[in-house]
Write a protein that holds these residues in place. Sequence first.
Motif, PDB file in Angstrom:
ATOM      1  N   PRO A   1      36.835  36.259  48.112  1.00 50.11           N
ATOM      2  CA  PRO A   1      36.480  37.647  47.787  1.00 50.11           C
ATOM      3  C   PRO A   1      37.289  38.676  48.579  1.00 50.11           C
ATOM      4  N   GLY A   2      37.834  38.263  49.722  1.00 49.02           N
ATOM      5  CA  GLY A   2      38.674  39.170  50.499  1.00 49.02           C
ATOM      6  C   GLY A   2      39.910  39.602  49.736  1.00 49.02           C
ATOM      7  N   THR A   3      40.420  38.716  48.888  1.00 49.50           N
ATOM      8  CA  THR A   3      41.585  39.056  48.077  1.00 49.50           C
ATOM      9  C   THR A   3      41.256  40.191  47.120  1.00 49.50           C
ATOM     10  N   ALA A   4      40.086  40.130  46.510  1.00 47.76           N
ATOM     11  CA  ALA A   4      39.672  41.205  45.593  1.00 47.76           C
ATOM     12  C   ALA A   4      39.486  42.512  46.353  1.00 47.76           C
ATOM     13  N   LEU A   5      38.933  42.428  47.551  1.00 44.94           N
ATOM     14  CA  LEU A   5      38.757  43.629  48.359  1.00 44.94           C
ATOM     15  C   LEU A   5      40.117  44.220  48.728  1.00 44.94           C
ATOM     16  N   ALA A   6      41.048  43.374  49.127  1.00 43.11           N
ATOM     17  CA  ALA A   6      42.395  43.847  49.460  1.00 43.11           C
ATOM     18  C   ALA A   6      43.038  44.514  48.251  1.00 43.11           C
TER      19      ALA A   6
ATOM     20  N   GLU B   1      51.178  40.197  52.824  1.00 46.16           N
ATOM     21  CA  GLU B   1      50.597  40.004  54.158  1.00 46.16           C
ATOM     22  C   GLU B   1      49.151  40.507  54.192  1.00 46.16           C
ATOM     23  N   ILE B   2      48.914  41.642  53.556  1.00 51.43           N
ATOM     24  CA  ILE B   2      47.566  42.220  53.529  1.00 51.43           C
ATOM     25  C   ILE B   2      46.630  41.314  52.740  1.00 51.43           C
ATOM     26  N   PHE B   3      47.068  40.840  51.587  1.00 50.95           N
ATOM     27  CA  PHE B   3      46.246  39.904  50.803  1.00 50.95           C
ATOM     28  C   PHE B   3      45.882  38.675  51.642  1.00 50.95           C
ATOM     29  N   ALA B   4      46.871  38.107  52.312  1.00 52.45           N
ATOM     30  CA  ALA B   4      46.638  36.904  53.111  1.00 52.45           C
ATOM     31  C   ALA B   4      45.665  37.189  54.253  1.00 52.45           C
ATOM     32  N   HIS B   5      45.821  38.323  54.899  1.00 54.09           N
ATOM     33  CA  HIS B   5      44.932  38.673  56.008  1.00 54.09           C
ATOM     34  C   HIS B   5      43.487  38.782  55.541  1.00 54.09           C
ATOM     35  N   TYR B   6      43.253  39.482  54.451  1.00 48.20           N
ATOM     36  CA  TYR B   6      41.891  39.641  53.942  1.00 48.20           C
ATOM     37  C   TYR B   6      41.323  38.312  53.452  1.00 48.20           C
TER      38      TYR B   6
END
Length: 97
Positions: free
Chosen positions: A81-86, A69-74
């Motif tokens: 790049p949000g996935t890498a940040l998550a 869920e966190i990966f998807a949200h980011y």
Amino acid sequence: MSTTTGTAPDTGARSPEAAGIITDARQRIDDLDGRIIGLVQERMAVSAVIQHERITSGGRRVNLAREMEIFAHYRDQLGKPGTALAKTLLELSRGQI
């Protein structure tokens, strides 16, 4: 500080006006970075509470469904790049699995 050619080596600007804007913007970025680091540290502390409670109640240290869920949200908010940040935030918050 300018050189004789009118450049500001510390900003890369070619005018005093641009140098001033860059200097002010860099200060804002530094302030934002400080706040972001503080929020990451707070996130890490909250995550430690969650992990402790989960483990002491007999659960697993990591909840993979929640992490997805966190990966998807980011990713939804910031793109790929949000996935890498998550991933980085999760590693900081729970360690590598």
